[in-house]
Design a protein around this motif. Structure first.
Motif, PDB file in Angstrom:
ATOM      1  N   SER A  58       1.007  -1.130  -0.135  1.00  0.00           N
ATOM      2  CA  SER A  58       0.048  -0.116  -0.226  1.00  0.00           C
ATOM      3  C   SER A  58       0.784   1.259   0.185  1.00  0.00           C
ATOM      4  O   SER A  58       0.342   2.409  -0.272  1.00  0.00           O
ATOM      5  CB  SER A  58      -0.857  -0.126   1.346  1.00  0.00           C
ATOM      6  OG  SER A  58      -1.588   1.084   1.332  1.00  0.00           O
ATOM      7  N   ALA A  91       0.498   4.397   4.918  1.00  0.00           N
ATOM      8  CA  ALA A  91       0.112   3.136   4.557  1.00  0.00           C
ATOM      9  C   ALA A  91      -0.453   2.330   5.942  1.00  0.00           C
ATOM     10  O   ALA A  91      -1.363   1.736   5.657  1.00  0.00           O
ATOM     11  CB  ALA A  91       1.384   2.487   3.664  1.00  0.00           C
ATOM     12  N   ARG A 118      -3.806   3.601   6.897  1.00  0.00           N
ATOM     13  CA  ARG A 118      -4.761   3.407   5.858  1.00  0.00           C
ATOM     14  C   ARG A 118      -5.289   2.074   5.987  1.00  0.00           C
ATOM     15  O   ARG A 118      -6.284   1.487   5.438  1.00  0.00           O
ATOM     16  CB  ARG A 118      -4.344   3.669   4.454  1.00  0.00           C
ATOM     17  CG  ARG A 118      -4.410   5.002   3.996  1.00  0.00           C
ATOM     18  CD  ARG A 118      -4.381   5.272   2.453  1.00  0.00           C
ATOM     19  NE  ARG A 118      -3.098   4.339   1.819  1.00  0.00           N
ATOM     20  CZ  ARG A 118      -1.917   4.893   1.847  1.00  0.00           C
ATOM     21  NH1 ARG A 118      -1.624   6.186   2.224  1.00  0.00           N
ATOM     22  NH2 ARG A 118      -0.726   4.146   1.106  1.00  0.00           N
ATOM     23  N   ASN A 119      -4.368   1.081   6.311  1.00  0.00           N
ATOM     24  CA  ASN A 119      -4.629  -0.472   6.327  1.00  0.00           C
ATOM     25  C   ASN A 119      -4.928  -0.974   7.783  1.00  0.00           C
ATOM     26  O   ASN A 119      -4.742  -2.200   7.808  1.00  0.00           O
ATOM     27  CB  ASN A 119      -3.516  -1.195   5.666  1.00  0.00           C
ATOM     28  CG  ASN A 119      -3.622  -0.773   4.321  1.00  0.00           C
ATOM     29  OD1 ASN A 119      -4.346  -1.391   3.426  1.00  0.00           O
ATOM     30  ND2 ASN A 119      -2.755   0.149   3.737  1.00  0.00           N
TER      31      ASN A 119
END
Length: 132
Positions: A50, A106, A109-110
């Motif tokens: 990501s 990243a 976001r994950n």
């Protein structure tokens, strides 16, 4: 070192307590270390896939990798081919270089995917080793 961490996203908050102790207990009970390393690598790979580092030559993107620790997921970027990786990510105010935290972004976001992978992975390891 604390065995507790908290993730906050908007109005949601998740607190995880005892993960390190749980992983250690699983290992002592017979869960194989290679399965734990595979799980942690899988979690780190979510972040690597990501992450979007700034692209000039693409060299930095080529150095991103997930580690294979048995009790933690580690993601790295940079190295001999791109020694400036940490400077890009964290910045260097004294040199006028602002941070571009592509790995942290990243990760943020994950978080849901990471927790899902951790939950599923631990359940699979417990089941495979007949610890449930």
């Amino acid at each position: 070192m604390s065995d507790e961490f908290e993730v906050v996203s908007g109005t949601g908050r998740v607190r995880v307590k005892g993960l390190r102790k749980t992983l250690r207990s699983m290992e002592q009970a017979g869960a194989d270390a290679e399965s734990m390393r595979d799980l942690m690598h899988s979690i780190g790979s979510i972040v690597v896939r990501s992450a979007s580092p700034p692209r000039v030559s693409g060299a930095l993107a080529g150095t991103m990798r997930a580690g294979r620790g048995k009790t933690k997921a580690v993601v790295r970027a940079g190295g001999a081919r791109a020694p400036y990786g940490p400077v890009i990510h964290y910045g260097w105010p004294a040199r006028g270089i602002s941070a571009q935290p592509f790995l942290s972004d990243a990760l943020n976001r994950n978080q849901a995917n990471i927790f899902r992978e951790l939950d599923t992975g631990i359940a699979d390891i417990l089941s495979h080793n007949r610890l449930t």
